[in-house]
Design a protein around this motif. Structure first.
Motif, PDB file in Angstrom:
ATOM      1  N   LEU A  89       0.831  -1.208   0.000  1.00  0.00           N
ATOM      2  CA  LEU A  89       0.000   0.000   0.000  1.00  0.00           C
ATOM      3  C   LEU A  89       0.865   1.257   0.000  1.00  0.00           C
ATOM      4  O   LEU A  89       0.544   2.250  -0.667  1.00  0.00           O
ATOM      5  CB  LEU A  89      -0.934  -0.010   1.208  1.00  0.00           C
ATOM      6  CG  LEU A  89      -1.986  -1.128   1.239  1.00  0.00           C
ATOM      7  CD1 LEU A  89      -2.803  -1.061   2.524  1.00  0.00           C
ATOM      8  CD2 LEU A  89      -2.901  -1.047   0.019  1.00  0.00           C
ATOM      9  N   LEU A  90       1.960   1.221   0.770  1.00  0.00           N
ATOM     10  CA  LEU A  90       2.883   2.351   0.774  1.00  0.00           C
ATOM     11  C   LEU A  90       3.467   2.574  -0.612  1.00  0.00           C
ATOM     12  O   LEU A  90       3.573   3.724  -1.079  1.00  0.00           O
ATOM     13  CB  LEU A  90       3.999   2.094   1.786  1.00  0.00           C
ATOM     14  CG  LEU A  90       5.166   3.095   1.758  1.00  0.00           C
ATOM     15  CD1 LEU A  90       4.692   4.467   2.220  1.00  0.00           C
ATOM     16  CD2 LEU A  90       6.332   2.611   2.608  1.00  0.00           C
ATOM     17  N   ALA A  91       3.855   1.492  -1.285  1.00  0.00           N
ATOM     18  CA  ALA A  91       4.417   1.604  -2.627  1.00  0.00           C
ATOM     19  C   ALA A  91       3.402   2.226  -3.592  1.00  0.00           C
ATOM     20  O   ALA A  91       3.756   3.102  -4.394  1.00  0.00           O
ATOM     21  CB  ALA A  91       4.851   0.228  -3.131  1.00  0.00           C
ATOM     22  N   GLY A  92       2.154   1.784  -3.505  1.00  0.00           N
ATOM     23  CA  GLY A  92       1.130   2.351  -4.375  1.00  0.00           C
ATOM     24  C   GLY A  92       0.906   3.825  -4.111  1.00  0.00           C
ATOM     25  O   GLY A  92       0.781   4.633  -5.047  1.00  0.00           O
ATOM     26  N   ALA A  93       0.868   4.223  -2.835  1.00  0.00           N
ATOM     27  CA  ALA A  93       0.658   5.628  -2.487  1.00  0.00           C
ATOM     28  C   ALA A  93       1.842   6.486  -2.929  1.00  0.00           C
ATOM     29  O   ALA A  93       1.663   7.601  -3.451  1.00  0.00           O
ATOM     30  CB  ALA A  93       0.442   5.755  -0.983  1.00  0.00           C
ATOM     31  N   LEU A  94       3.055   5.974  -2.727  1.00  0.00           N
ATOM     32  CA  LEU A  94       4.245   6.728  -3.132  1.00  0.00           C
ATOM     33  C   LEU A  94       4.275   6.938  -4.644  1.00  0.00           C
ATOM     34  O   LEU A  94       4.579   8.038  -5.122  1.00  0.00           O
ATOM     35  CB  LEU A  94       5.500   5.980  -2.676  1.00  0.00           C
ATOM     36  CG  LEU A  94       6.845   6.634  -3.001  1.00  0.00           C
ATOM     37  CD1 LEU A  94       6.965   7.986  -2.311  1.00  0.00           C
ATOM     38  CD2 LEU A  94       8.003   5.727  -2.584  1.00  0.00           C
ATOM     39  N   CYS A  95       3.946   5.901  -5.395  1.00  0.00           N
ATOM     40  CA  CYS A  95       3.932   6.025  -6.855  1.00  0.00           C
ATOM     41  C   CYS A  95       2.788   6.907  -7.336  1.00  0.00           C
ATOM     42  O   CYS A  95       2.915   7.581  -8.368  1.00  0.00           O
ATOM     43  CB  CYS A  95       3.855   4.639  -7.497  1.00  0.00           C
ATOM     44  SG  CYS A  95       5.355   3.655  -7.286  1.00  0.00           S
ATOM     45  N   LEU A  96       1.687   6.929  -6.607  1.00  0.00           N
ATOM     46  CA  LEU A  96       0.586   7.843  -6.938  1.00  0.00           C
ATOM     47  C   LEU A  96       1.057   9.293  -6.817  1.00  0.00           C
ATOM     48  O   LEU A  96       0.826  10.112  -7.716  1.00  0.00           O
ATOM     49  CB  LEU A  96      -0.599   7.581  -6.020  1.00  0.00           C
ATOM     50  CG  LEU A  96      -1.805   8.511  -6.180  1.00  0.00           C
ATOM     51  CD1 LEU A  96      -2.484   8.283  -7.524  1.00  0.00           C
ATOM     52  CD2 LEU A  96      -2.805   8.310  -5.045  1.00  0.00           C
ATOM     53  N   VAL A  97       1.727   9.612  -5.700  1.00  0.00           N
ATOM     54  CA  VAL A  97       2.258  10.967  -5.510  1.00  0.00           C
ATOM     55  C   VAL A  97       3.310  11.285  -6.568  1.00  0.00           C
ATOM     56  O   VAL A  97       3.344  12.394  -7.127  1.00  0.00           O
ATOM     57  CB  VAL A  97       2.846  11.109  -4.094  1.00  0.00           C
ATOM     58  CG1 VAL A  97       3.531  12.459  -3.924  1.00  0.00           C
ATOM     59  CG2 VAL A  97       1.761  10.933  -3.037  1.00  0.00           C
ATOM     60  N   PHE A  98       4.164  10.310  -6.861  1.00  0.00           N
ATOM     61  CA  PHE A  98       5.184  10.501  -7.892  1.00  0.00           C
ATOM     62  C   PHE A  98       4.534  10.783  -9.243  1.00  0.00           C
ATOM     63  O   PHE A  98       4.986  11.655  -9.993  1.00  0.00           O
ATOM     64  CB  PHE A  98       6.059   9.251  -7.965  1.00  0.00           C
ATOM     65  CG  PHE A  98       7.175   9.350  -8.962  1.00  0.00           C
ATOM     66  CD1 PHE A  98       8.312  10.072  -8.681  1.00  0.00           C
ATOM     67  CD2 PHE A  98       7.080   8.706 -10.197  1.00  0.00           C
ATOM     68  CE1 PHE A  98       9.348  10.165  -9.604  1.00  0.00           C
ATOM     69  CE2 PHE A  98       8.105   8.791 -11.119  1.00  0.00           C
ATOM     70  CZ  PHE A  98       9.244   9.527 -10.828  1.00  0.00           C
ATOM     71  N   GLY A  99       3.474  10.060  -9.551  1.00  0.00           N
ATOM     72  CA  GLY A  99       2.758  10.295 -10.801  1.00  0.00           C
ATOM     73  C   GLY A  99       2.143  11.674 -10.863  1.00  0.00           C
ATOM     74  O   GLY A  99       2.152  12.329 -11.915  1.00  0.00           O
ATOM     75  N   LEU A 100       1.600  12.136  -9.745  1.00  0.00           N
ATOM     76  CA  LEU A 100       1.034  13.488  -9.707  1.00  0.00           C
ATOM     77  C   LEU A 100       2.111  14.546  -9.944  1.00  0.00           C
ATOM     78  O   LEU A 100       1.892  15.521 -10.673  1.00  0.00           O
ATOM     79  CB  LEU A 100       0.351  13.732  -8.360  1.00  0.00           C
ATOM     80  CG  LEU A 100      -0.963  12.974  -8.114  1.00  0.00           C
ATOM     81  CD1 LEU A 100      -1.420  13.159  -6.675  1.00  0.00           C
ATOM     82  CD2 LEU A 100      -2.054  13.446  -9.079  1.00  0.00           C
ATOM     83  N   LEU A 101       3.294  14.345  -9.334  1.00  0.00           N
ATOM     84  CA  LEU A 101       4.371  15.309  -9.492  1.00  0.00           C
ATOM     85  C   LEU A 101       4.892  15.339 -10.925  1.00  0.00           C
ATOM     86  O   LEU A 101       5.014  16.408 -11.541  1.00  0.00           O
ATOM     87  CB  LEU A 101       5.511  14.986  -8.520  1.00  0.00           C
ATOM     88  CG  LEU A 101       5.202  15.170  -7.035  1.00  0.00           C
ATOM     89  CD1 LEU A 101       6.377  14.700  -6.187  1.00  0.00           C
ATOM     90  CD2 LEU A 101       4.870  16.622  -6.728  1.00  0.00           C
TER      91      LEU A 101
END
Length: 341
Positions: A89-101
């Motif tokens: 779940l942490l990996a998914g959330a981190l990549c979500l933020v990375f995608g937004l950036l």
């Protein structure tokens, strides 16, 4: 016949899921490891399908996002002692933020800068991982003593069996989520942006938000796939996430079919099993080069013979056969002129 056609797709996916639930008890743990790789890579390809096939954007950096998810999960497990579920779940959330950036930065720059920016990200990612030696293990990467996805006590399942079932269920949920995203109001907005961003904006569609949402969701899906991939293999090394991985994932999306979710599975299977097939034909170090040559030839042939990909071409063929079967034939006793009219 139309009713049967509407029921064929969900029926086919249900049958595929049922077969998948039985497979762990029919094949060896070694084969299950390869199949788990197919399922996790299919998540990254499915994310690319959302981006490329449904929003009209291109990314040549999803290999880096895939690797970011893998490293995030392994760092959480090895350095902080997290269980595998919150690590994923942490990996998914981190990549979500990375995608937004990344998506937000590219959209601000305008034009085709998303593709150029993701190329830069894919090229830089392994170097950054090597530099962050204290956290990522440098060139040696991170590893676990056993697969990171362990079955609960008393289930009687091996780690390979349980890991495959987890990857299968996560992929099924992912494809269901993406399918729902491309239908209804959001689907119409994506289709409008893919067809003509200017026309979509003229009709009240927030083009920036639609594109950014698609890229962020695509990155999150790829990150979750990368996390499960690294946990299933119990290792993550920088060499696994070179820019060639991003190109391979993009090729898998195109060859499998960027507008079909089945194409994600087809493309992922090609990514996993083609190198092995090349090694069986050509032994030695040259087998990897032959695999890349086959990738390129397959991509060119697909673009020429099946522009919608292997799965997309197969779907169109079935639809054409169904239309031919449904169309009533003209009465034999009518003259040719009346048949034409």
């Amino acid at each position: 016949m139309n009713t049967l056609r509407r029921l064929a797709v969900p029926g086919g996916w249900t049958a595929a899921l049922a077969v998948g639930l039985v497979i762990p008890f029919l094949v060896s743990d070694y084969d299950l490891l390869d199949l788990s790789r197919v399922l996790t890579i299919a998540m990254a390809v499915a994310g690319l399908n959302l981006l490329l096939g449904h929003s009209g954007q291109i990314s040549v950096g999803h290999g880096a996002v895939f690797g970011l998810g893998g490293y995030a999960a392994l760092v959480a497990v090895t350095k902080s002692g997290w269980p595998w579920v919150p690590a994923v779940l942490l990996a998914g959330a981190l990549c979500l933020v990375f995608g937004l950036l990344i998506g937000g930065l590219a959209l601000r720059m305008g034009g085709a800068n998303l593709g150029l920016l993701t190329i830069a990200v894919a090229a830089v990612f392994p170097l950054v991982i090597i530099r962050m030696k204290s956290t990522t293990g440098g060139t040696f990467g991170l590893s676990l003593a056993h697969p990171g996805i362990q079955p609960p006590a008393g289930t009687g399942l091996t780690p390979a069996q349980f890991g495959f079932l987890v990857c299968l269920l996560v992929l099924a949920l992912t494809l269901l989520l993406l399918r729902n995203l491309v239908t209804g109001t959001s689907g119409r907005a994506l289709a409008a942006v893919r067809t003509s961003p200017l026309l979509a904006a003229a009709n009240g569609v927030n083009v920036t938000r639609v594109k950014l949402t698609a890229f962020a969701v695509s990155a999150a899906v790829a990150g979750i796939g990368g996390a499960l991939y690294a946990l299933a293999l119990a290792i993550a090394v920088p060499d696994s996430y070179q820019i060639t991985l991003s190109i391979t994932l993009l090729a898998a999306s195109v060859v499998g079919g960027s507008r079909t979710w089945a194409g994600a599975l087809v493309g992922a299977a090609i990514v996993v099993y083609l190198p092995t097939a090349a090694e069986n034909v050509v032994s030695g170090d040259s087998s990897g080069n032959w695999a890349q040559l086959v990738y390129a030839c397959g991509l060119v042939l697909c673009l020429i013979l099946a522009p919608t990909g292997l799965a997309g071409g197969f779907t169109l063929l079935l639809a054409r056969v169904a239309r031919t079967t449904d169309s009533p034939s003209a009465p034999a006793h009518l003259p040719v002129e009346k048949e034409v009219r």
